[in-house]
Design an enzyme around this catalytic site. Structure first.
Site, mmCIF file in Angstrom:
data_model
loop_
_atom_site.group_PDB
_atom_site.id
_atom_site.type_symbol
_atom_site.label_atom_id
_atom_site.label_comp_id
_atom_site.label_asym_id
_atom_site.label_seq_id
_atom_site.Cartn_x
_atom_site.Cartn_y
_atom_site.Cartn_z
ATOM 1 N N ARG A 175 36.395 7.809 -42.732
ATOM 2 C CA ARG A 175 34.960 7.740 -43.059
ATOM 3 C C ARG A 175 34.740 7.611 -44.560
ATOM 4 O O ARG A 175 34.076 6.674 -45.030
ATOM 5 C CB ARG A 175 34.248 9.006 -42.544
ATOM 6 N N CYS A 271 39.596 12.992 -54.377
ATOM 7 C CA CYS A 271 38.490 13.799 -53.834
ATOM 8 C C CYS A 271 38.863 14.256 -52.429
ATOM 9 O O CYS A 271 37.981 14.469 -51.594
ATOM 10 C CB CYS A 271 37.207 12.975 -53.763
ATOM 11 N N SER A 272 40.179 14.369 -52.136
ATOM 12 C CA SER A 272 40.561 14.803 -50.782
ATOM 13 C C SER A 272 40.922 16.284 -50.832
ATOM 14 O O SER A 272 40.029 17.138 -50.742
ATOM 15 C CB SER A 272 41.688 13.934 -50.231
ATOM 16 N N ARG A 273 42.179 16.594 -51.017
ATOM 17 C CA ARG A 273 42.611 17.986 -51.191
ATOM 18 C C ARG A 273 43.678 18.000 -52.278
ATOM 19 O O ARG A 273 44.511 17.072 -52.363
ATOM 20 C CB ARG A 273 43.210 18.541 -49.889
ATOM 21 N N ASP A 297 38.745 15.957 -58.380
ATOM 22 C CA ASP A 297 37.714 16.884 -57.882
ATOM 23 C C ASP A 297 38.382 18.113 -57.264
ATOM 24 O O ASP A 297 37.742 19.138 -57.078
ATOM 25 C CB ASP A 297 36.880 16.149 -56.809
ATOM 26 N N GLU A 302 43.696 25.559 -56.284
ATOM 27 C CA GLU A 302 42.290 25.828 -56.553
ATOM 28 C C GLU A 302 42.002 27.322 -56.480
ATOM 29 O O GLU A 302 42.518 27.970 -55.565
ATOM 30 C CB GLU A 302 41.451 25.092 -55.504
ATOM 31 N N HIS A 320 35.474 20.639 -57.538
ATOM 32 C CA HIS A 320 35.291 20.439 -56.089
ATOM 33 C C HIS A 320 33.800 20.281 -55.730
ATOM 34 O O HIS A 320 33.268 21.027 -54.906
ATOM 35 C CB HIS A 320 35.925 21.614 -55.324
ATOM 36 N N ILE A 321 33.181 19.278 -56.351
ATOM 37 C CA ILE A 321 31.739 19.074 -56.142
ATOM 38 C C ILE A 321 31.451 17.774 -55.392
ATOM 39 O O ILE A 321 30.312 17.322 -55.350
ATOM 40 C CB ILE A 321 30.964 19.043 -57.485
ATOM 41 N N ALA A 322 32.474 17.158 -54.788
ATOM 42 C CA ALA A 322 32.255 15.817 -54.231
ATOM 43 C C ALA A 322 31.150 15.779 -53.174
ATOM 44 O O ALA A 322 30.427 14.792 -53.066
ATOM 45 C CB ALA A 322 33.559 15.263 -53.671
ATOM 46 N N SER A 323 30.993 16.854 -52.405
ATOM 47 C CA SER A 323 29.940 16.823 -51.364
ATOM 48 C C SER A 323 28.645 17.476 -51.837
ATOM 49 O O SER A 323 27.748 17.736 -51.035
ATOM 50 C CB SER A 323 30.437 17.523 -50.094
HETATM 51 N N1 LIG Z 1 36.338 16.949 -52.331
HETATM 52 C C1 LIG Z 1 35.442 17.229 -51.416
HETATM 53 O O1 LIG Z 1 34.437 17.898 -51.652
HETATM 54 C C2 LIG Z 1 35.612 16.700 -50.046
HETATM 55 C C3 LIG Z 1 36.864 16.472 -49.535
HETATM 56 N N2 LIG Z 1 37.001 15.980 -48.275
HETATM 57 C C4 LIG Z 1 38.362 15.714 -47.788
HETATM 58 O O2 LIG Z 1 38.425 14.353 -47.354
HETATM 59 C C5 LIG Z 1 39.145 14.294 -46.141
HETATM 60 C C6 LIG Z 1 38.784 13.045 -45.376
HETATM 61 O O3 LIG Z 1 37.490 13.153 -44.820
HETATM 62 P P1 LIG Z 1 36.938 12.022 -43.812
HETATM 63 O O4 LIG Z 1 37.016 10.684 -44.446
HETATM 64 O O5 LIG Z 1 35.643 12.479 -43.305
HETATM 65 O O6 LIG Z 1 38.038 12.121 -42.667
HETATM 66 P P2 LIG Z 1 38.588 10.986 -41.708
HETATM 67 O O7 LIG Z 1 39.340 11.701 -40.639
HETATM 68 O O8 LIG Z 1 37.502 10.053 -41.319
HETATM 69 O O9 LIG Z 1 39.625 10.172 -42.639
HETATM 70 C C7 LIG Z 1 40.910 10.597 -42.938
HETATM 71 C C8 LIG Z 1 41.823 9.379 -42.846
HETATM 72 O O10 LIG Z 1 43.118 9.732 -43.322
HETATM 73 C C9 LIG Z 1 44.043 8.997 -42.531
HETATM 74 N N3 LIG Z 1 45.368 9.586 -42.636
HETATM 75 C C10 LIG Z 1 45.846 10.685 -42.031
HETATM 76 N N4 LIG Z 1 47.144 10.867 -42.367
HETATM 77 C C11 LIG Z 1 47.467 9.869 -43.221
HETATM 78 C C12 LIG Z 1 48.650 9.509 -43.911
HETATM 79 N N5 LIG Z 1 49.773 10.220 -43.782
HETATM 80 N N6 LIG Z 1 48.613 8.418 -44.698
HETATM 81 C C13 LIG Z 1 47.482 7.694 -44.821
HETATM 82 N N7 LIG Z 1 46.333 7.975 -44.191
HETATM 83 C C14 LIG Z 1 46.339 9.045 -43.399
HETATM 84 C C15 LIG Z 1 43.462 9.081 -41.121
HETATM 85 O O11 LIG Z 1 44.016 8.102 -40.269
HETATM 86 C C16 LIG Z 1 41.988 8.869 -41.401
HETATM 87 O O12 LIG Z 1 41.607 7.504 -41.324
HETATM 88 C C17 LIG Z 1 38.803 15.620 -45.444
HETATM 89 O O13 LIG Z 1 39.789 15.988 -44.500
HETATM 90 C C18 LIG Z 1 38.721 16.595 -46.588
HETATM 91 O O14 LIG Z 1 39.969 17.222 -46.807
HETATM 92 C C19 LIG Z 1 35.925 15.687 -47.493
HETATM 93 C C20 LIG Z 1 34.660 15.909 -47.951
HETATM 94 C C21 LIG Z 1 34.387 16.440 -49.261
HETATM 95 O O1 LIG Z 2 33.938 19.110 -46.547
HETATM 96 C C1 LIG Z 2 35.002 19.270 -47.172
HETATM 97 O O2 LIG Z 2 36.109 19.093 -46.646
HETATM 98 C C2 LIG Z 2 34.945 19.700 -48.572
HETATM 99 O O3 LIG Z 2 35.913 19.688 -49.265
HETATM 100 C C3 LIG Z 2 33.666 20.135 -49.147
HETATM 101 O O4 LIG Z 2 32.643 19.358 -48.779
#
Ligand SMILES: NC(=O)C1=CN([C@@H]2O[C@H](COP(=O)(O)OP(=O)(O)OC[C@H]3O[C@@H](n4cnc5c(N)ncnc54)[C@H](O)[C@@H]3O)[C@@H](O)[C@H]2O)C=CC1
Ligand SMILES: O=C(O)C(=O)CO
Length: 386
Positions: A175, A271-273, A297, A302, A320-323
């Site tokens: 997404r 901006c993932s983890r 981010d 952390e 960690h403010i991405a959302s």
């Molecule tokens: N920094 C922040 O505030 C935020 C961080 N996040 C992080 O972003 C992540 C992703 O969120 P969404 O896009 O909603 O999830 P999503 O599930 O739609 O996308 C994750 C993608 O990663 C892919 N993936 C999984 N393992 C993989 C690998 N080994 N190599 C390559 N691709 C791989 C999956 O197939 C999927 O398409 C969340 O799990 C969260 O940890 C999400 C929102 C805010």
């Molecule tokens: O939703 C998440 O995974 C976050 O990191 C904060 O929005």
């Protein structure tokens, strides 16, 4: 036991007791719970990260559900405490749930919710902001200005990278990764290379259509490529943004070896983890490659940064403010509350967690369903026909 001292209570005579480990933005989430006969208890303790003991004390002897945060370790200890208190529902106020031991929750019969969809664009926008800030050295230039160092325009002052025509790489085109890719391709006319375990069909179609539009208007069309390996993305891209989930396949995905394959002037955004990057290796790489830039981010330990990161001018760091847009954070609170409420009321699970808009309409009642329960299948929960 460290007993939380400060609690705010809504609807004291409510039948179901729902605990939120933090105050959350907006009031809709509280109203939705109160309207359905919940007593809502919000922990207002001035301590950013609650301990397991704090949360066990919050759960107490009777608790129907908990809304928790990504800073909390939800494992066997907490799920058994929740289950002993009669609880059947927990929701993270986050889409990522690497802080949750889902198997432990399932073992104790607890449904685990998360909040997909509502934060997609907001998070992608921060990744885009970090990409631009790094490419155009905005933070360094801002510091220079505030320090009173600007004494006139110079041809070589803070020269950065032009994005147009360069290649943007996305690792994890789900997404958020896909939304980020669209922003960078459409907004800056970059070409895309991505790596994901699955094909991002909608993203590919979008870029193909946009390329046709550009061609029809006499402009250079953009291109896309699905890479066969992550290494291909690292080698070819000028800007790389990380958007996978965190699990054992993505832990330290970016390490000393993979950093060495990237272009010397590349930009890396995360901006993932935090643990997706080996942060110690990154600090070393930044030290030896001054033209390599990062926008972070999230961090491996952390809320801390690895030693040396804060000293690097070629790193932009935000907490960690991405959302963190108002609409998104209120929506996350609503989805988390509805996950817990739905399970308490015995509602089925929403069929498509990517399509959560019906739950977010301010002026309408939400559907009678749990928006997103990650262990629904394992618990054998029914899917909504709505
Ligand atoms: N920094 C922040 O505030 C935020 C961080 N996040 C992080 O972003 C992540 C992703 O969120 P969404 O896009 O909603 O999830 P999503 O599930 O739609 O996308 C994750 C993608 O990663 C892919 N993936 C999984 N393992 C993989 C690998 N080994 N190599 C390559 N691709 C791989 C999956 O197939 C999927 O398409 C969340 O799990 C969260 O940890 C999400 C929102 C805010
Ligand atoms: O939703 C998440 O995974 C976050 O990191 C904060 O929005």
């Amino acid at each position: 036991m460290a007993k939380p001292v400060s609690i705010e209570v809504w609807n004291p005579n409510g039948k179901y007791r729902v605990v939120s480990t933090k105050p959350m933005p907006g009031t809709r989430w509280i109203n939705l719970l109160v309207e359905q006969d919940c007593r809502v208890e919000i922990c207002t303790q001035k301590k950013t990260i609650l301990s397991i003991e704090d949360i066990i004390a919050l759960i107490g002897d009777k608790c129907d559900g908990v809304i928790g945060q990504l800073t909390e370790e939800w494992g066997d200890a907490l799920f058994s405490a929740l289950s002993r208190a009669g609880g059947k529902a927990f929701s993270n106020m986050a889409v990522g749930y690497n802080n949750v031991n889902v198997d432990a929750a399932t073992k104790h019969g607890v449904a685990v919710g998360n909040t997909p969809g509502v934060l997609t664009e907001t998070t992608a926008e921060l990744a885009a902001s970090l990409s631009l800030a790094a490419a155009r050295r905005i933070v360094e230039a801002d510091e220079f200005m505030r320090a009173g160092l600007y004494d006139g325009w110079l041809p070589n002052l803070f020269v950065g990278n032009l994005l147009k025509g360069q290649t943007v790489g996305v690792i994890g085109a789900g997404r958020i990764g896909s939304a980020y890719a669209r922003m960078m391709v459409e907004g800056f006319k970059m070409n895309l290379i991505y790596y994901d375990l699955y094909q991002a069909t909608r993203l590919e179609k979008f870029i193909t259509g946009y390329a046709e539009f550009l061609r029809a208007n006499g402009e250079q069309p953009v291109t896309w490529k699905r890479a066969a390996s992550m290494e291909e993305v690292l080698r070819e891209a000028d800007v790389i943004s990380l958007h996978p989930i965190l699990d054992k396949t993505t832990f330290h995905l970016i390490n000393k070896e993979s950093l060495a394959t990237m272009k010397k002037e590349a930009i890396l955004v995360n901006c993932s983890r935090g643990p997706v990057i080996d942060e110690v290796a990154l600090v070393e790489h930044l030290k030896h490659n001054p033209m390599f830039r990062v926008g972070l981010d999230v961090f491996e330990d952390e809320p801390y940064m690895k030693p040396g990161l804060a000293d690097q001018k070629n790193a932009i760091v935000v907490p960690h403010i991405a959302s963190a847009s108002k609409w998104t954070r209120e929506g996350m609170a609503t989805l988390a509350a509805l996950n817990v409420l739905g399970k308490i009321k015995g509602y089925p699970i929403w069929s498509d967690p990517n399509r959560v808009e019906p739950f977010l309409k301010e002026d309408a009642s939400p559907p009678a369903a749990c928006p997103s329960i990650v262990n629904a299948k394992a618990l054998g929960l029914p899917v909504s026909k709505l």
